[in-house]
Design an enzyme around this catalytic site. Structure first.
Site, PDB file in Angstrom:
ATOM      1  N   GLY A  26       0.825  -1.205   0.000  1.00  0.00           N
ATOM      2  CA  GLY A  26       0.000   0.000   0.000  1.00  0.00           C
ATOM      3  C   GLY A  26       0.861   1.257   0.000  1.00  0.00           C
ATOM      4  O   GLY A  26       2.038   1.211  -0.362  1.00  0.00           O
TER       5      GLY A  26
ATOM      6  N   GLY B 152       5.477   4.739  -8.752  1.00  0.00           N
ATOM      7  CA  GLY B 152       6.282   3.528  -8.968  1.00  0.00           C
ATOM      8  C   GLY B 152       5.395   2.290  -8.960  1.00  0.00           C
ATOM      9  O   GLY B 152       5.503   1.424  -9.839  1.00  0.00           O
ATOM     10  N   HIS B 153       4.508   2.196  -7.965  1.00  0.00           N
ATOM     11  CA  HIS B 153       3.589   1.051  -7.928  1.00  0.00           C
ATOM     12  C   HIS B 153       2.668   1.065  -9.156  1.00  0.00           C
ATOM     13  O   HIS B 153       2.383   0.026  -9.748  1.00  0.00           O
ATOM     14  CB  HIS B 153       2.713   1.103  -6.673  1.00  0.00           C
TER      15      HIS B 153
ATOM     16  N   GLN C  17       8.029  -8.813   8.022  1.00  0.00           N
ATOM     17  CA  GLN C  17       9.247  -8.284   7.398  1.00  0.00           C
ATOM     18  C   GLN C  17       9.773  -7.038   8.111  1.00  0.00           C
ATOM     19  O   GLN C  17      10.742  -6.438   7.666  1.00  0.00           O
ATOM     20  CB  GLN C  17       9.055  -8.045   5.898  1.00  0.00           C
TER      21      GLN C  17
ATOM     22  N   SER D 175       7.548   4.852  -0.674  1.00  0.00           N
ATOM     23  CA  SER D 175       6.507   5.198   0.309  1.00  0.00           C
ATOM     24  C   SER D 175       7.118   5.940   1.491  1.00  0.00           C
ATOM     25  O   SER D 175       6.426   6.636   2.218  1.00  0.00           O
ATOM     26  CB  SER D 175       5.819   3.930   0.806  1.00  0.00           C
ATOM     27  N   ARG D 176       8.420   5.769   1.679  1.00  0.00           N
ATOM     28  CA  ARG D 176       9.071   6.411   2.830  1.00  0.00           C
ATOM     29  C   ARG D 176       9.416   7.880   2.594  1.00  0.00           C
ATOM     30  O   ARG D 176       9.735   8.595   3.542  1.00  0.00           O
ATOM     31  CB  ARG D 176      10.373   5.688   3.171  1.00  0.00           C
TER      32      ARG D 176
HETATM   33  O1  PAF Z   1       8.186  -4.450  -1.762  1.00  0.00           O
HETATM   34  C1  PAF Z   1       7.224  -4.525  -0.985  1.00  0.00           C
HETATM   35  O2  PAF Z   1       6.358  -3.659  -0.942  1.00  0.00           O
HETATM   36  C2  PAF Z   1       7.111  -5.731  -0.056  1.00  0.00           C
HETATM   37  O3  PAF Z   1       8.348  -6.134   0.393  1.00  0.00           O
HETATM   38  C3  PAF Z   1       6.331  -6.897  -0.681  1.00  0.00           C
HETATM   39  C4  PAF Z   1       7.074  -7.486  -1.875  1.00  0.00           C
HETATM   40  C5  PAF Z   1       4.956  -6.449  -1.115  1.00  0.00           C
HETATM   41  C6  PAF Z   1       6.167  -8.018   0.351  1.00  0.00           C
HETATM   42  O4  PAF Z   1       5.454  -7.587   1.472  1.00  0.00           O
END
Ligand code: PAF
Length: 281
Positions: A31, A36-37, A61, A186-187
């Site tokens: 999210g 970029g996304h 993570q 996002s940061r």
């Molecule tokens: O790159 C990310 O946003 C995350 O590391 C991913 C690949 C969605 C896994 O949670």
């Protein structure tokens, strides 16, 4: 565009699409989507008949010193961006839908995950590979799209897919940058105005690396010159700047034809990473 948080419902929808002959592409995200996304979803839209984006802030993570509660959550805006970029389905599970409380299994890539980001963020890549494995099992895609900005992550995922015979094609899409060169992340929203300005040294150091590589400068010297440039910028704390092999991430040999410059630095509380593939003269 459909939005669904149920793993079983999402698996059924995608399997149905594939039964009808669709090529399915997945774009996993956490999210806080930016251009970029969007470029990943657009790339999937071009290649695939059925495009799935996933939005899940994956707790496994994040390290103990990394504040998951601080991670931006912008679901309404994210859904609009997914739709505008051409997604057919967005999978939005919560933690209880992704992880059994008594789960005992994870997926781990060794070797590649011990260097650079993995060395500094112990357990990070185990969290990434486990959640991506689960997302692949739920979304059963033909293709999956990741950004080059997380250079090591896309290599680790490629390794996992190869080692586990998944047969999913991993597509790595180019870094999308702001007009002044800062890689979209996002940061970035956490950067103060001063740090935002200072952050430009990261892209400058990558452009320097590109010029030096093209001029035939040796790899160790390129990394040293990048480090010096970044370290000279007040308020930027360099973590690493290296020039390494594009697949193994070991230091690039002096006679290599290609390599990649990877860097990480902290500005205030915000840690940024960036990279540039290099062609040596
Ligand atoms: O790159 C990310 O946003 C995350 O590391 C991913 C690949 C969605 C896994 O949670």
């Amino acid at each position: 565009m459909e939005v669904n948080s149920s793993p079983n419902a999402v698996r059924a929808l995608i399997q149905q699409a594939r039964r009808e002959g669709a090529i399915a592409g997945v774009v996993p995200t956490m999210g806080a989507l930016h251009a970029g996304h969007a470029s990943l979803i657009e790339a999937a839209r071009k290649d695939c008949d059925y495009v799935v984006s996933t939005i899940f802030v994956n707790p496994t993570q994040f390290g103990p010193n990394e504040d998951i509660d601080r991670y931006p959550r912008t679901l309404d805006d994210d859904l609009q961006k997914c739709e505008a970029a051409g997604a057919d389905l967005v999978f939005t599970p919560d933690t209880s839908q992704m992880y059994l409380p008594d789960a005992e299994s994870d997926v781990r890539v060794t070797g590649l995950t011990q260097k650079l980001e993995g060395e500094r963020r112990p357990g990070h890549f185990d969290g990434v590979t486990t959640v991506v494995a689960k997302l692949f099992n739920i979304t059963v895609p033909d293709k999956a799209y990741f950004g080059q900005k997380d250079y090591q992550q896309q290599l680790v995922i490629r390794r996992m897919v190869m080692d586990l015979d998944w047969g999913i094609e991993i597509v790595t899409c180019p870094i999308i940058r702001e007009a002044d060169g800062l890689a979209m992340s996002s940061r970035n929203r956490y950067l103060s105005a001063e740090d935002r300005q200072r952050s430009l040294v990261l892209h400058r150091s990558l452009m320097l690396a590109e010029q030096l590589a093209a001029a035939g400068i040796r790899t160790a010297e390129i990394a040293a010159r990048m480090s010096r440039l970044i370290e000279a910028e007040d308020g930027v704390e360099l973590d690493y700047a290296v020039v390494v092999d594009r697949s193994t991430l070991v230091p690039a040999a002096d006679d290599a034809e290609t390599g990649v410059a990877l860097l990480a630095a902290k500005l205030g509380k915000t840690r940024l990473i960036d990279n540039q593939e290099l062609r040596f003269r």
